[in-house]
Design a protein around this motif. Structure first.
Motif, PDB file in Angstrom:
ATOM      1  N   PHE A 379      15.672 -44.571 -25.114  1.00  0.00           N
ATOM      2  CA  PHE A 379      17.026 -44.076 -25.332  1.00  0.00           C
ATOM      3  C   PHE A 379      17.985 -45.248 -25.554  1.00  0.00           C
ATOM      4  CE2 PHE A 379      14.633 -41.051 -22.948  1.00  0.00           C
ATOM      5  CZ  PHE A 379      15.058 -39.804 -23.374  1.00  0.00           C
ATOM      6  N   CYS A 380      18.785 -45.163 -26.623  1.00  0.00           N
ATOM      7  CA  CYS A 380      19.827 -46.149 -26.912  1.00  0.00           C
ATOM      8  C   CYS A 380      21.166 -45.414 -26.889  1.00  0.00           C
ATOM      9  CB  CYS A 380      19.596 -46.801 -28.275  1.00  0.00           C
ATOM     10  SG  CYS A 380      18.033 -47.708 -28.407  1.00  0.00           S
ATOM     11  N   LEU A 381      21.954 -45.668 -25.833  1.00  0.00           N
ATOM     12  CA  LEU A 381      23.197 -44.952 -25.602  1.00  0.00           C
ATOM     13  C   LEU A 381      24.403 -45.820 -25.970  1.00  0.00           C
ATOM     14  CD1 LEU A 381      22.361 -43.497 -22.064  1.00  0.00           C
ATOM     15  CD2 LEU A 381      21.897 -42.463 -24.301  1.00  0.00           C
ATOM     16  N   PRO A 382      25.561 -45.208 -26.205  1.00  0.00           N
ATOM     17  CA  PRO A 382      26.776 -45.994 -26.480  1.00  0.00           C
ATOM     18  C   PRO A 382      27.087 -46.948 -25.329  1.00  0.00           C
ATOM     19  CG  PRO A 382      27.130 -43.685 -27.009  1.00  0.00           C
ATOM     20  CD  PRO A 382      25.805 -43.758 -26.321  1.00  0.00           C
ATOM     21  N   THR A 383      27.449 -48.185 -25.657  1.00  0.00           N
ATOM     22  CA  THR A 383      27.730 -49.194 -24.634  1.00  0.00           C
ATOM     23  C   THR A 383      29.237 -49.319 -24.406  1.00  0.00           C
ATOM     24  OG1 THR A 383      27.726 -50.923 -26.321  1.00  0.00           O
ATOM     25  CG2 THR A 383      25.646 -50.515 -25.169  1.00  0.00           C
ATOM     26  N   LYS A 397      19.737 -36.559 -17.461  1.00  0.00           N
ATOM     27  CA  LYS A 397      18.719 -36.760 -16.412  1.00  0.00           C
ATOM     28  C   LYS A 397      17.822 -37.962 -16.720  1.00  0.00           C
ATOM     29  CE  LYS A 397      16.719 -32.716 -15.971  1.00  0.00           C
ATOM     30  NZ  LYS A 397      16.019 -31.547 -15.372  1.00  0.00           N
ATOM     31  N   LEU A 398      18.469 -39.084 -17.051  1.00  0.00           N
ATOM     32  CA  LEU A 398      17.735 -40.310 -17.362  1.00  0.00           C
ATOM     33  C   LEU A 398      17.743 -41.234 -16.153  1.00  0.00           C
ATOM     34  CD1 LEU A 398      19.130 -41.080 -20.932  1.00  0.00           C
ATOM     35  CD2 LEU A 398      17.142 -39.687 -20.304  1.00  0.00           C
ATOM     36  N   GLY A 399      16.650 -41.981 -15.979  1.00  0.00           N
ATOM     37  CA  GLY A 399      16.553 -42.935 -14.893  1.00  0.00           C
ATOM     38  C   GLY A 399      16.963 -44.329 -15.316  1.00  0.00           C
ATOM     39  N   GLU A 400      16.802 -45.278 -14.396  1.00  0.00           N
ATOM     40  CA  GLU A 400      17.192 -46.668 -14.658  1.00  0.00           C
ATOM     41  C   GLU A 400      16.421 -47.263 -15.839  1.00  0.00           C
ATOM     42  OE1 GLU A 400      19.636 -48.495 -13.281  1.00  0.00           O
ATOM     43  OE2 GLU A 400      20.239 -46.682 -12.225  1.00  0.00           O
ATOM     44  N   LYS A 401      15.158 -46.900 -15.959  1.00  0.00           N
ATOM     45  CA  LYS A 401      14.339 -47.434 -17.043  1.00  0.00           C
ATOM     46  C   LYS A 401      14.892 -47.018 -18.407  1.00  0.00           C
ATOM     47  CE  LYS A 401       9.660 -47.289 -18.978  1.00  0.00           C
ATOM     48  NZ  LYS A 401       8.299 -46.692 -18.858  1.00  0.00           N
ATOM     49  N   SER A 417      30.795 -51.614 -30.549  1.00  0.00           N
ATOM     50  CA  SER A 417      31.123 -50.414 -31.307  1.00  0.00           C
ATOM     51  C   SER A 417      29.875 -49.861 -32.001  1.00  0.00           C
ATOM     52  CB  SER A 417      32.242 -50.716 -32.310  1.00  0.00           C
ATOM     53  OG  SER A 417      32.713 -49.531 -32.910  1.00  0.00           O
ATOM     54  N   SER A 418      29.961 -49.630 -33.302  1.00  0.00           N
ATOM     55  CA  SER A 418      28.905 -48.914 -34.018  1.00  0.00           C
ATOM     56  C   SER A 418      27.589 -49.679 -34.132  1.00  0.00           C
ATOM     57  CB  SER A 418      29.390 -48.557 -35.420  1.00  0.00           C
ATOM     58  OG  SER A 418      29.740 -49.723 -36.133  1.00  0.00           O
ATOM     59  N   SER A 419      27.600 -50.999 -33.936  1.00  0.00           N
ATOM     60  CA  SER A 419      26.359 -51.770 -34.090  1.00  0.00           C
ATOM     61  C   SER A 419      25.593 -51.936 -32.781  1.00  0.00           C
ATOM     62  CB  SER A 419      26.657 -53.151 -34.685  1.00  0.00           C
ATOM     63  OG  SER A 419      27.471 -53.914 -33.810  1.00  0.00           O
ATOM     64  N   SER A 420      26.163 -51.511 -31.651  1.00  0.00           N
ATOM     65  CA  SER A 420      25.515 -51.714 -30.349  1.00  0.00           C
ATOM     66  C   SER A 420      24.127 -51.091 -30.277  1.00  0.00           C
ATOM     67  CB  SER A 420      26.387 -51.134 -29.231  1.00  0.00           C
ATOM     68  OG  SER A 420      27.566 -51.871 -29.058  1.00  0.00           O
ATOM     69  N   LEU A 421      23.974 -49.923 -30.907  1.00  0.00           N
ATOM     70  CA  LEU A 421      22.692 -49.215 -30.838  1.00  0.00           C
ATOM     71  C   LEU A 421      21.546 -50.069 -31.361  1.00  0.00           C
ATOM     72  CD1 LEU A 421      23.870 -45.713 -32.131  1.00  0.00           C
ATOM     73  CD2 LEU A 421      23.463 -46.395 -29.757  1.00  0.00           C
ATOM     74  N   TRP A 422      21.833 -50.903 -32.355  1.00  0.00           N
ATOM     75  CA  TRP A 422      20.774 -51.711 -32.961  1.00  0.00           C
ATOM     76  C   TRP A 422      20.419 -52.905 -32.088  1.00  0.00           C
ATOM     77  CZ3 TRP A 422      18.394 -49.015 -36.399  1.00  0.00           C
ATOM     78  CH2 TRP A 422      19.106 -47.990 -37.049  1.00  0.00           C
ATOM     79  N   TYR A 423      21.369 -53.394 -31.304  1.00  0.00           N
ATOM     80  CA  TYR A 423      21.065 -54.440 -30.329  1.00  0.00           C
ATOM     81  C   TYR A 423      20.190 -53.872 -29.206  1.00  0.00           C
ATOM     82  CZ  TYR A 423      24.520 -57.502 -32.515  1.00  0.00           C
ATOM     83  OH  TYR A 423      25.208 -58.290 -33.404  1.00  0.00           O
ATOM     84  N   GLU A 424      20.417 -52.610 -28.872  1.00  0.00           N
ATOM     85  CA  GLU A 424      19.581 -51.953 -27.866  1.00  0.00           C
ATOM     86  C   GLU A 424      18.153 -51.777 -28.383  1.00  0.00           C
ATOM     87  OE1 GLU A 424      21.338 -48.554 -25.745  1.00  0.00           O
ATOM     88  OE2 GLU A 424      23.197 -49.006 -26.817  1.00  0.00           O
ATOM     89  N   LEU A 425      18.025 -51.337 -29.633  1.00  0.00           N
ATOM     90  CA  LEU A 425      16.694 -51.183 -30.213  1.00  0.00           C
ATOM     91  C   LEU A 425      16.004 -52.539 -30.317  1.00  0.00           C
ATOM     92  CD1 LEU A 425      14.579 -49.332 -31.424  1.00  0.00           C
ATOM     93  CD2 LEU A 425      15.712 -49.547 -33.650  1.00  0.00           C
ATOM     94  N   ASP A 438       5.682 -43.675 -30.403  1.00  0.00           N
ATOM     95  CA  ASP A 438       6.836 -43.430 -29.532  1.00  0.00           C
ATOM     96  C   ASP A 438       8.027 -42.936 -30.347  1.00  0.00           C
ATOM     97  OD1 ASP A 438       5.389 -44.242 -27.390  1.00  0.00           O
ATOM     98  OD2 ASP A 438       6.570 -46.043 -26.955  1.00  0.00           O
ATOM     99  N   LYS A 439       8.883 -42.187 -29.687  1.00  0.00           N
ATOM    100  CA  LYS A 439      10.134 -41.740 -30.309  1.00  0.00           C
ATOM    101  C   LYS A 439      11.316 -42.382 -29.591  1.00  0.00           C
ATOM    102  CE  LYS A 439       8.379 -37.453 -32.239  1.00  0.00           C
ATOM    103  NZ  LYS A 439       6.979 -37.673 -31.826  1.00  0.00           N
ATOM    104  N   VAL A 440      12.306 -42.802 -30.391  1.00  0.00           N
ATOM    105  CA  VAL A 440      13.489 -43.498 -29.883  1.00  0.00           C
ATOM    106  C   VAL A 440      14.726 -42.706 -30.296  1.00  0.00           C
ATOM    107  CG1 VAL A 440      14.713 -45.694 -29.749  1.00  0.00           C
ATOM    108  CG2 VAL A 440      12.268 -45.674 -30.281  1.00  0.00           C
ATOM    109  N   TRP A 441      15.597 -42.430 -29.329  1.00  0.00           N
ATOM    110  CA  TRP A 441      16.831 -41.681 -29.588  1.00  0.00           C
ATOM    111  C   TRP A 441      17.995 -42.653 -29.620  1.00  0.00           C
ATOM    112  CZ3 TRP A 441      18.802 -37.133 -25.996  1.00  0.00           C
ATOM    113  CH2 TRP A 441      19.958 -36.575 -26.552  1.00  0.00           C
ATOM    114  N   LEU A 442      18.632 -42.791 -30.800  1.00  0.00           N
ATOM    115  CA  LEU A 442      19.854 -43.574 -30.954  1.00  0.00           C
ATOM    116  C   LEU A 442      21.028 -42.602 -30.975  1.00  0.00           C
ATOM    117  CD1 LEU A 442      17.726 -45.708 -31.823  1.00  0.00           C
ATOM    118  CD2 LEU A 442      19.391 -46.537 -33.484  1.00  0.00           C
ATOM    119  N   LEU A 443      21.933 -42.747 -30.014  1.00  0.00           N
ATOM    120  CA  LEU A 443      23.030 -41.796 -29.849  1.00  0.00           C
ATOM    121  C   LEU A 443      24.364 -42.481 -30.093  1.00  0.00           C
ATOM    122  CD1 LEU A 443      24.166 -39.043 -28.904  1.00  0.00           C
ATOM    123  CD2 LEU A 443      24.018 -39.906 -26.555  1.00  0.00           C
ATOM    124  N   GLY A 444      25.066 -42.052 -31.129  1.00  0.00           N
ATOM    125  CA  GLY A 444      26.377 -42.611 -31.452  1.00  0.00           C
ATOM    126  C   GLY A 444      27.491 -41.616 -31.180  1.00  0.00           C
TER     127      GLY A 444
END
Length: 476
Positions: A379-383, A397-401, A417-425, A438-444
């Motif tokens: 999961f990549c969430l807004p920072t 219902k997400l944990g620390e991991k 801002s909008s580029s944070s998700l890619w730093y998370e990935l 694996d599946k990765v969820w990028l949430l903007g």
């Protein structure tokens, strides 16, 4: 007086629509499995009755057509993420808290109360001491001028574009679609025109500039590229995502506008997408699903984060106190739509049942939150700050991991801002967490408010990323 849009889209009708969608999805799933059960039962009868082989063949043909061939022909053109690059600012742009507060205290437009407030926000924000601000904001006083913003754009966008082209071994002449998103800075010629000129791109390149969409713009740009790739076959699309901070500095006293001074930091990402048939072999990911929604039809949501002048005519972004609640409502709607498409039938069933119970039997009943971890591994969430990350993690219902990438990106690079998700990935890749399949969820989520979810499926093992990219030297 309620606006017309509110009257047409009130909370009651909105809930009923969601309930209807849940029930309909559950019924369709039940019908699908009932059909499968019927086929198996008929086959058993054929075997027991010793019917001729032709009947077995016909039944098998119907089954293959319904569950395999038909979906294959109805499926849309696949969109692949070939690779991406993230901008790592030079060391002279680093802004430790002490430097930020020292410079702020020297700026005449800030009083002691403003500086003390920003110090408090920095301490509780979740940012670390090595985030970056552009050169224009290191000056005392800052230089929020047009030319400085152009310099910042030229400092960020061309290097990540060059790095992306080097990684993927394609030429600027190969690019068919170019989308540049930046919320607060919209020059003329546009940012996409600046890139087109810089790299001498083709005269028929389809170029676009997106502005005013905040932190959601990076994901929305990918969704837009996907739609364009559905129309333009055998093409490459590049998305450049950034936020230019030089024009966004607020020099006033209103606390609700000082927040962005403290948390927004430099960043940028370049993403190469393709719908070419051979793209699957070389690409990292395939776009599994995307969902967009917005709540601008509600006045309360519309003004939750708005750029406006204060009483002294100084421009800044006002963040209202109910922003967290509105973000939660926007995310809830988006996750509901996404869940209908990708969650297992049982998860959708219990979610629909809990909505019915709350709506018609017990209003105090908690709505069951589906377990997205049953389908999505990363999961990549807004920072946008520690409180928002924790609130979204609680809602999903997400944990620390699952929120590690968001917190680490916020600490190391701040809210980009909008580029944070890619730093998370990039963080997930650098730690070799993402495995094939694996599946990765990028949430903007951004101003409007707007929300866009991108779910990617990893196509191949991703190794060796810790030695390059923005996290090089930071992952041990």
């Amino acid at each position: 007086m309620e606006s017309l849009s509110q009257a047409n889209h009130g909370p009651g009708s909105y809930t009923i629509n969601l309930l209807f969608k849940h029930v309909l999805t559950t019924l369709l799933e039940a019908l699908r499995f009932s059909t499968l059960a019927l086929v198996i039962s008929l086959e058993a009868i054929f075997v027991l009755q010793k019917w001729k082989p032709i009947f077995h063949f016909l039944l098998l043909s119907i089954f293959i057509f319904i569950f395999t061939i038909k979906p294959y022909f109805l499926s849309s053109t696949p969109v692949y993420l070939v690779d991406f690059s993230c901008f790592k600012p030079p060391d002279f742009c680093k802004t430790p808290f002490s430097l930020f507060l020292e410079n702020a205290s020297k700026i005449e437009s800030f009083d002691k109360e403003s500086v003390a407030f920003m110090a408090k926000i920095l301490t509780s924000s979740g940012l670390g001491e090595e985030t970056y601000l552009p050169p224009a904001l290191h000056c005392v006083p800052p230089k929020p001028h047009q030319q400085e913003s152009i310099k910042e754009a030229e400092m960020v966008l061309p290097p990540i574009m060059e790095d992306l082209l080097s990684k993927t071994k394609i030429s600027p002449q190969d690019i068919d679609i170019l989308i540049v998103n930046c919320s607060g800075f919209c020059p003329s010629p546009s940012l996409s025109a600046i890139i087109t000129n810089k790299f001498s791109m083709r005269d028929d390149v389809k170029s676009f500039s997106l502005s005013g969409m905040g932190c959601s713009a990076g994901a929305i740009a990918i969704d837009m590229a996907q739609n364009l790739l559905k129309v333009h076959k055998n093409s490459y699309a590049v998305v450049l995502s950034t936020e230019i901070l030089s024009t966004g500095w607020y020099p006033g006293h209103e606390k609700s506008k000082l927040l962005l001074n403290c948390t927004f930091r430099m960043g940028g990402a370049a993403i190469l997408l393709s719908n070419k048939k051979e793209g699957r072999k070389s690409s990292k990911y395939k776009l599994f699903f995307s969902v967009r929604n917005q709540r601008s039809f509600e006045d309360k949501s519309y003004v939750a984060a708005v750029r406006e002048e204060d009483s002294e005519g100084k421009l800044g972004v006002t963040i209202h106190r109910d922003l967290l609640q509105i973000v939660g409502e926007t995310l809830k709607s988006n996750a509901t739509i996404l869940g209908e498409k990708i969650l297992p039938t049982l998860e959708k069933f219990w979610h629909a049942v809990s909505i019915i119970r709350k709506r018609f039997f017990n209003r105090s009943e908690e709505i069951y939150v589906p377990n997205f971890k049953s389908v999505i591994q990363h999961f990549c969430l807004p920072t946008s700050g520690s409180p928002l990350i924790r609130e979204m993690a609680k809602g999903l219902k997400l944990g620390e991991k699952e929120v590690e990438a968001a917190f680490m990106t916020l600490r190391r690079f701040g809210n980009q801002s909008s580029s944070s998700l890619w730093y998370e990935l990039a963080y997930l890749e650098a730690k070799e967490m993402v495995k094939k399949g694996d599946k990765v969820w990028l949430l903007g989520i951004g101003t409007g408010p707007k929300c866009c979810s991108l779910v990617w499926e990893c196509l191949r093992p991703i190794i060796g990323e810790s030695n390059r990219g923005p996290w090089a030297g930071s992952i041990y």
